[in-house]
Motif scaffolding. Structure first.
Motif, PDB file in Angstrom:
ATOM      1  N   UNK A  43     134.031  57.679 -22.723  1.00 39.70           N
ATOM      2  CA  UNK A  43     132.901  57.935 -22.055  1.00 39.70           C
ATOM      3  C   UNK A  43     132.551  57.134 -20.812  1.00 39.70           C
ATOM      4  N   UNK A  44     133.493  56.499 -20.489  1.00 35.38           N
ATOM      5  CA  UNK A  44     133.721  55.509 -19.251  1.00 35.38           C
ATOM      6  C   UNK A  44     134.095  56.085 -17.894  1.00 35.38           C
ATOM      7  N   UNK A  45     133.675  55.619 -16.635  1.00 37.17           N
ATOM      8  CA  UNK A  45     134.110  56.108 -15.337  1.00 37.17           C
ATOM      9  C   UNK A  45     134.502  54.878 -14.505  1.00 37.17           C
ATOM     10  N   UNK A  46     135.402  55.108 -13.933  1.00 39.80           N
ATOM     11  CA  UNK A  46     135.992  54.132 -12.875  1.00 39.80           C
ATOM     12  C   UNK A  46     134.923  53.817 -11.920  1.00 39.80           C
ATOM     13  N   UNK A  47     134.845  52.696 -11.394  1.00 39.29           N
ATOM     14  CA  UNK A  47     133.932  52.386 -10.295  1.00 39.29           C
ATOM     15  C   UNK A  47     134.378  53.093  -8.978  1.00 39.29           C
ATOM     16  N   UNK A  48     133.115  53.711  -8.298  1.00 39.09           N
ATOM     17  CA  UNK A  48     133.436  54.345  -7.210  1.00 39.09           C
ATOM     18  C   UNK A  48     133.558  53.524  -5.755  1.00 39.09           C
ATOM     19  N   UNK A  49     133.715  54.013  -4.560  1.00 38.85           N
ATOM     20  CA  UNK A  49     133.886  53.378  -3.469  1.00 38.85           C
ATOM     21  C   UNK A  49     132.860  52.684  -3.112  1.00 38.85           C
ATOM     22  N   UNK A  50     131.432  53.174  -3.404  1.00 39.63           N
ATOM     23  CA  UNK A  50     130.000  52.405  -2.999  1.00 39.63           C
ATOM     24  C   UNK A  50     129.808  51.381  -3.484  1.00 39.63           C
ATOM     25  N   UNK A  51     130.392  50.912  -4.800  1.00 43.57           N
ATOM     26  CA  UNK A  51     130.141  50.080  -5.543  1.00 43.57           C
ATOM     27  C   UNK A  51     131.102  48.791  -5.119  1.00 43.57           C
ATOM     28  N   UNK A  52     132.138  49.367  -4.837  1.00 49.05           N
ATOM     29  CA  UNK A  52     133.309  48.185  -4.118  1.00 49.05           C
ATOM     30  C   UNK A  52     132.785  47.773  -2.741  1.00 49.05           C
ATOM     31  N   UNK A  53     132.282  48.585  -2.000  1.00 46.58           N
ATOM     32  CA  UNK A  53     131.564  47.926  -0.781  1.00 46.58           C
ATOM     33  C   UNK A  53     130.495  47.388  -0.940  1.00 46.58           C
ATOM     34  N   UNK A  54     129.445  47.790  -1.736  1.00 43.12           N
ATOM     35  CA  UNK A  54     128.488  46.706  -2.054  1.00 43.12           C
ATOM     36  C   UNK A  54     128.744  45.276  -2.541  1.00 43.12           C
ATOM     37  N   UNK A  55     129.883  45.491  -3.364  1.00 43.94           N
ATOM     38  CA  UNK A  55     130.296  43.843  -3.642  1.00 43.94           C
ATOM     39  C   UNK A  55     130.922  43.210  -2.661  1.00 43.94           C
ATOM     40  N   UNK A  56     131.649  43.993  -1.782  1.00 45.25           N
ATOM     41  CA  UNK A  56     132.406  43.162  -0.513  1.00 45.25           C
ATOM     42  C   UNK A  56     131.131  42.707   0.352  1.00 45.25           C
ATOM     43  N   UNK A  57     129.927  43.661   0.590  1.00 45.35           N
ATOM     44  CA  UNK A  57     129.047  43.296   1.469  1.00 45.35           C
ATOM     45  C   UNK A  57     128.358  41.854   1.066  1.00 45.35           C
TER      46      UNK A  57
END
Length: 725
Positions: free
Chosen positions: A24-38
């Motif tokens: 029931x899990x989903x791999x993190x999307x692009x939005x969260x990756x960019x948020x972390x980077x910012x």
């Protein structure tokens, strides 16, 4: 080998995806990756910015002046102007008052300032993060402009090092300097600097200067209400100044008191009514500025260059200045301007009014305006005539006259015929003045005016005898003052001495060397004429119940009205007219100007003894009674020839049969042979009074004055407008 490895990786990813989906899990999307980077990059940039800010603040702190250097810094010179009795009449430039240390500043003053300007003063590092965050939030939610209240430290940085521009660059530098101040100085030192340097309006810098200006006492005596008024001024000194708007100042002080209660600086039940605060009474400074505008520029010549606070002690009499202002304002015709200058016998300016309202117009008509003086100019015509040998009793003829194509007329439109010089002057007879000017020479009249202090250009056209030359009121007053001074020169001055705030004398006026401009008998004769003009002539409105001497002046079309006169050692000149030189209905020198003169002089001389004028003519020997013995000597001093042709020695002249001295048979007296070489030659005999252009016997001159003028290069040009009496 590579292909097999690639296939294994793909299979592993597929298995992980299947397991995640199963769990029931989903791999993190692009939005969260960019948020972390910012976030990571933002934190890194913030740390880098903080590092640069720390370096900037550190360098700024190292370059800041020391605390004692900041204490000694003043931005401009303060000039306190005092009247002749020592009272302060005006203060110009910034005033810094006495420096108060942190311990000397009343606690109520510190609390009031912190309550209204910077409630988190003791907790922020120079910039208030909470206040800045709130300002950003307000701006982001709809405000058009990003704005935040500056802290006390920021205000100090701006006042000492920066300007008041609202640019982003200035705000950033202000923040850096504020943090540098906090780094280098303690909170107590910052508050001390601020309270001694912040501007409170009216030229007052610092709480001590403000307290003295508004409440007439030093800042260490401030009450709660007074401290609230001063603290309320910082936001808008001109709007909340108690000297400009008492209601606005009281309203702002009430806000300060409310904030002090909210922050527990004063008890909640404390009752303080700022409207009950007693404000300093401001002396009227309107017309005084005409005097200071004339006097203070002279400091550039009197003093070496200095920027320290100074006190200028002047000749101005406060009471006389008020009387002069009232006299001008109450008598000047509607729509006109007026000016008044009053000079003591030593040249001290007692009062100077350059217009009806300094706030409305600061143009100084007493010292700068060039206007025609009308018949008051006849002072110089009659001075030249008296110096040439005339006396007030001499007979003259008021008759129509033409000089070089110019035909002056009297204001009455008629001629009175034979009269004496005193009457002609008292009633300002134009034709007599024209004849006198023509006889003594228009150049002589111009020279006399120069001698008595007229500094403006002077033409020598015949109409000049009636006041066609433009002059300054101060110069005309100076000339009349010299007559009052028995013919000795008078040099007007307004500055007595200049001292530092510690009392050190930088300059002190020294009495000017006086020059005798005309002989005593000429000054006495002129005073006689001037007194007659007030007693019986055109200046009767200038009478004040004691001896007054003076002269009226009215130019053509009633454009200018003049009266200048003196009494009890005080000489006063009054001018009235319009700045645009238009006609003023009913304006005459013997009306409004003479009335203003009288209104002022009644006050000016009230404490002075009554002085009778010295009008006794102590004529020189050559101007005494024209008797035979003076011109021809005593018969005992001469040789004579008897009827038989015998020489008779001096002192032995025989008598004839009838007891008379022998004369030639033709009955004429013989020409004597004088034995006294000290007797004056005949050319020094008093001139025979004749009409212009005619000889002593009434016959026309062989060569006319016009021809002589042309022959000597003084060609006639267009005549100026002819003034009236």
């Amino acid at each position: 080998m590579d292909k097999r490895g690639s296939r294994r990786k793909k299979a592993a990813r597929a298995q992980r995806a299947q397991r995640a989906e199963a769990d029931g899990q989903r791999e993190p999307g692009r939005f969260w990756r960019w948020t972390k980077r910012l976030f990571v990059w933002g934190a890194a940039l913030a740390l880098l910015g903080a590092l640069f800010l720390a370096i900037a603040v550190g360098f700024a702190a190292r370059s800041l002046p020391s605390f004692y250097q900041l204490k000694a810094t003043q931005n401009a010179q303060t000039i306190v102007v005092r009247a002749r009795d020592g009272t302060e009449i005006v203060e110009l430039g910034p005033s810094y008052g006495k420096w108060l240390s942190h311990d000397e500043i009343p606690q109520v003053m510190k609390d009031a300032m912190i309550a209204v300007e910077d409630r988190r003063f003791y907790s922020h590092p120079g910039v208030d993060p909470y206040g800045l965050t709130r300002a950003v939030y307000v701006w982001a939610t709809g405000e058009d402009r990003l704005g935040a209240t500056s802290t006390i430290t920021q205000q100090l940085a701006r006042n000492v090092f920066l300007n008041s521009n609202r640019s982003l660059d200035r705000k950033l530098r202000e923040a850096v300097l504020a943090m540098a101040l906090e780094w280098k100085f303690s909170k107590e030192q910052i508050l001390e600097l601020y309270l001694n340097k912040v501007y409170f309006g009216g030229g007052a810098y610092g709480i001590d200067s403000a307290s003295r200006k508004f409440f007439s006492h030093p800042a260490n005596e401030l009450s709660v209400g007074e401290a609230a008024i001063i603290a309320g001024l910082v936001k808008a000194p001109s709007r909340y100044s108690p000297t400009a708007d008492v209601d606005a100042a009281v309203g702002r002080a009430s806000v300060v008191l409310r904030l002090m209660k909210e922050q527990n600086f004063i008890p909640q039940d404390a009752t303080v009514d700022p409207s009950e605060v007693r404000l300093k009474e401001e002396a009227a400074q309107n017309s005084v500025r005409y005097f200071t505008d004339w006097a203070l520029p002279q400091l550039d010549l009197l003093l070496p260059e200095t920027f320290e606070p100074i006190e200028v002690w002047t000749t101005l009499d406060v009471g006389m200045q008020r009387a002069a202002t009232a006299a001008v304002q109450s008598n000047v015709p509607e729509g006109s301007q007026g000016a008044l200058v009053s000079v003591d016998r030593d040249g001290a300016i007692l009062a100077l009014v350059g217009g009806t309202d300094y706030v409305e117009t600061n143009y100084n008509r007493a010292t700068n305006a060039l206007r025609q003086p009308g018949s008051s100019w006849k002072l110089f015509v009659y001075l030249a005539a008296l110096e040439a040998g005339y006396t007030p009793e001499d007979r003259v003829v008021d008759t129509p006259v033409t000089i070089g194509g110019w035909s002056p007329r009297n204001s009455t439109g008629r001629n009175i015929g034979e009269t004496d010089l005193r009457t002609a002057f008292a009633y300002s007879v134009n034709t007599v003045a024209a004849q006198l000017g023509n006889e003594v020479g228009f150049g002589s009249v111009a020279s006399m005016a120069r001698r008595f202090g007229i500094s403006t250009p002077i033409n020598t056209y015949p109409a000049m005898v009636l006041g066609s030359n433009e002059v300054r009121l101060l110069d005309m007053t100076r000339a009349f003052a010299a007559v009052s001074n028995k013919g000795a020169s008078v040099e007007p001055y307004g500055i007595v001495k200049v001292t530092t705030s510690d009392g050190e004398t930088l300059y002190e006026h020294k009495k000017s060397r006086s020059t005798q401009l005309v002989p005593d008998h000429v000054a006495a004769g002129m005073t006689d004429l001037l007194q007659a003009a007030v007693q019986t002539g055109t200046g009767r409105a200038a009478q004040i119940g004691r001896p007054v001497a003076g002269k009226t002046g009215t130019t053509s079309s009633n454009k200018d009205g003049y009266f200048v006169g003196f009494s009890s050692g005080i000489t006063t000149g009054v001018w009235m007219g319009r700045d645009d030189n238009k006609r003023v209905g009913g304006l005459q020198g013997g009306a409004a100007p003479a009335k203003a003169f009288a209104a002022f002089m009644r006050y000016a001389v009230k404490d002075r003894p009554v002085e009778e004028f010295d009008t006794e003519l102590k004529l020189p020997e050559w101007q005494l009674e024209e008797d035979d013995e003076y011109f021809f000597g005593s018969p005992d001093d001469y040789y004579y020839i008897d009827e038989q042709g015998n020489l008779i020695e001096p002192g032995r002249a025989p008598e004839g049969p009838d007891g008379q001295l022998p004369f030639p048979v033709d009955g004429e007296r013989p020409q004597p042979v004088p034995t006294d070489p000290t007797r004056p030659p005949l050319r020094e005999q008093p001139p025979v009074r004749g009409q212009p252009g005619r000889g002593a016997d009434g016959a026309p001159q062989a060569i006319g004055d016009d021809f002589l003028d042309r022959a000597t290069g003084r060609n006639e040009q267009r005549q100026p407008e002819r003034p009236r009496q």
